[in-house]
Design an enzyme around this catalytic site. Sequence first.
Site, PDB file in Angstrom:
ATOM      1  CG  ASP A 388      -1.900   1.076   1.304  1.00 28.31           C
ATOM      2  OD1 ASP A 388      -1.689   2.099   0.636  1.00 28.31           O
ATOM      3  OD2 ASP A 388      -2.898   0.919   2.042  1.00 28.31           O
ATOM      4  CG  HIS A 389       3.117   4.177  -3.129  1.00 27.06           C
ATOM      5  ND1 HIS A 389       4.212   4.302  -2.315  1.00 27.06           N
ATOM      6  CD2 HIS A 389       3.463   4.775  -4.296  1.00 27.06           C
ATOM      7  CE1 HIS A 389       5.172   4.943  -2.946  1.00 27.06           C
ATOM      8  NE2 HIS A 389       4.742   5.248  -4.156  1.00 27.06           N
TER       9      HIS A 389
END
Length: 416
Positions: A388-389
């Site tokens: 999850d950036h």
Amino acid sequence: MKNITVPDVGASDVDVIEVLVKPGDTIKVDSPLVTLESDKATMDVPSSDAGVIKEVKVKVGDKVSQGSVIVVLDMLDAEAQAESPEVPKAEPVEVKKSEPAEEPAPVQTGTVIPAGHNADVHAGPAVRKLAREFGVDLLQVAASGPKQRILKEDVQQFVKARLAAVPAVAGTGLPSAPVIDFSKFGPIETQSLSRIKKLSGKNLHRNWLLVPHITQFGEADITDMEEFRAANKASFEKQGVKLTPLVFIMKAVASTLKTYPQFNASLDANGENLILKKYVNIGVAVDTPDGLVVPVIRDVDKKGLMELAKELALASEKARAKQLTANDMQGGCFSISSLGGIGGTAFTPIVNVPEVAILGISKSSYKPVYQDGVFVPRLMLPLSLSYDHRVIDGADGARFIAFLSNALTDIRSLLL
Ligand code: CAO
């Protein structure tokens, strides 16, 4: 009795494409009677008077010009008009222009109402009213009428398809996939999705839309690890336990999670805080005939290879026998999806929300690796880390893969 006729619509021999009234209807002044379509415009013709329709003189497909009789009207007195609730007054129609050049020819103001004169949307007022009631954007509706005209049935079909779509799509503003009758192109068979597929499909879809995914690829040299595994496989088997590469990978992942705790975490509900977990529970995706399930192996950092191998075997057995409980699948911090026993070189797994990262494993193969001036055959394991950036930066993703790769290459480091 009064004949209501076509006013000056700026063209002659115009097509009647929709008849909006029938004998017996009670109408008011300005109630739409028919929809006409010329080369340049689609327009509704409203009634100049109130009354009860005695006779309709046109039908769909007729060509009419100024003065053509549309209906014969039995005039009502003012009192009866006030009581006639049946046909609502035509509402101004939202007009969407595609080209300024397509502006319709001037028409007598107040006599006809443009009803979608652009090339994009052709629909009569009844259809537009229906669309407005359901909040349907007619630009998204596939037209099945003549000349790409949107019919009432098209709007109904659109609404049905939307309701049947995965609920997540509904709030996203994304257009739903077109509804296609595949049997038009050849024989088909319809199979209903399994309960697991339906449930996991919703979660996967939500996670795919919710998480800005990055997938970092890497490789680990597992030549020595596999030698060690081969040397110990038989002794494990004597105890009824299968020692697969996955058990080592779980151990190496646990060690990597301890070094990079932001991967062993979840975002809180408002997305402003990271909840770091002080335990290391790893979910393992298991392929079953009914679909994918993810049992969780707890405290992987505290368990040895034998214990993990036993627990993994038990979890996959329970998964395939449909015996997993909700508790078996809760409390995960990170997931591993191993396709190594099947094949492939890399893939992009979907983060299992509320976790923030997932590791995909593909099949190991021998590759020439340049070492000390020569190419040597080494067994390389492909790694695919999706994260999850919002939580993890690219540099940390690369650091995680590099650390994990080293841990698998030199499994002695796991003892440290
Ligand atoms: N490279 C090469 N061979 C591998 C390998 C790898 N990365 N991983 C496993 N293997 C080998 C094993 O050693 C075993 O070989 P042997 O029988 O000769 O020892 C064989 O492949 C089969 O392994 P396995 O699948 O029985 O066991 P596992 O521990 O590797 O995996 C489990 C267990 C439950 C994860 C697996 O059976 C499974 O279901 N995998 C699919 C998961 C899945 O569908 N993920 C997709 C998710 S989509 O997002």
